[in-house]
Write a protein that holds these residues in place. Sequence first.
Motif: not given
Lengths: 212, 227
Positions: B90-92, B94, A24, A38, A31, B81, A27, A34-35, B87-88, B83-84
């Motif tokens: 949210n980043a890519w 949105y 976590l 965004n 990120t 997993f 990650t 980027r978040i 987050l991903s 949560t990962a």
Amino acid sequence: MTKYPVLIAGLLLALFAVSGTSLLAFTYDQTAERIAANEREALLKNLSALVPADSIDNDIVSDFITIADKDRLGGEHIQVYRGRKADQPVAAVFTTTVPDGYSGPIKLLVAVNADYTLGGVRVISHKETPGLGDKIEEERSDWIFGFKGKSLKNPDISKWKVKRDGGDFDQFTGATITPRSIVQAVKNTLLYYKDNSRSLFAPAPVNVASTQ
Amino acid sequence: MADTGYSKLIKDGLWSNNQALVALLGLCPLLAVTNTAINGLGLGIATTLVLTLSNVTVSLIRNLVRPEVRLPVFVLVIASFVTAVELSMNAWFYGLYKVLGIFIPLIVTNCAIIGRAEAFASKNNLFRSAIDGLAMGAGFTFALVALGSLREIVGMGTLLSQAHLMFGEGARGLTLTLGEDFNGMLLAILPPGAFLGLGFMIALKNVIDGRAASRKVKVVLAEAQTS
């Protein structure tokens, strides 16, 4: 190994907790930037729809204060983004919350120009009934655009109601509560601005700007 | 059990043991997000990703983990997993993340995932577990998209609206509008529409299975008579 089964099990669990947390942390680290970008971009897009980018020369996303007025703005943590040009106030954008939507609070962006007219209103989030109350979204109907240019004198403050209540604003077929509460909230935001326009644009002391 | 082939794994995941339509697992996200096809697809892909990752991991550690702490470890793996993935997204993705909102973290509570970890991945090797995760995930996604499309068509008269949230601005044109004056049947979009739609889908699946079974019986009978 068989002597301390609980110990082994506990260690195993700890091992997995550590590796899960590491995953976590990794990650998040990958990120986070980027978040944040965004969110900033989405906010900027919303703000610039209400306050044209060429009408201001400051960084409106970073130039905000947080105020509390439960009665008129619907919350204790209402952000006000301030647009300025050559250090003169151009517009203030309130993140007004409508406390009494049909099914929960509605979050708005209400832009008030320095001349007390509305730069526009947008709905940021809501839980209104799909097909009825959700006509407040800009993608579903033009209703929300109708606020642009309005002020407490246009229409007169006594006409800041939906038509069913004897006012000037349309309601939707099958949904009166949603538009009624939004009209009320926008009116209250205008009233708040009228009373506080001077202090809102006071040059922010450093400590205010840094605390959220 | 051990000699079942990969084609059976895939068939189980997509059809005979479809987690949504047969096992009826993961109903909370299934019913809540399927008001459009794109929402269903988004959550389906996220669920498939988590399911495959967790199946692979559980399979890798299956001989290491002691039975007493098996379940807590599985939950830990799945929660990490999810949560990962959250987050991903949210980043890519949105826009899609904004729409699916609370339901991405809720993948943790999708019993289908821990169900496969416990029932399959903890007893099978890496590759078989990965295939099982993919197949189960694909089956779940299929159910989500089918229910989402059904509700979107009946409820709003469109298909693939908001496709741009997932595929970028170029996909705006993908949205199909069926009939200009069709305002939709509100019921289909509201929660009861999800239950009704799922009911019809399960019924349809049972009809298809029933037909297939009776055909098989006829063939067997015919063979028995000729021989």
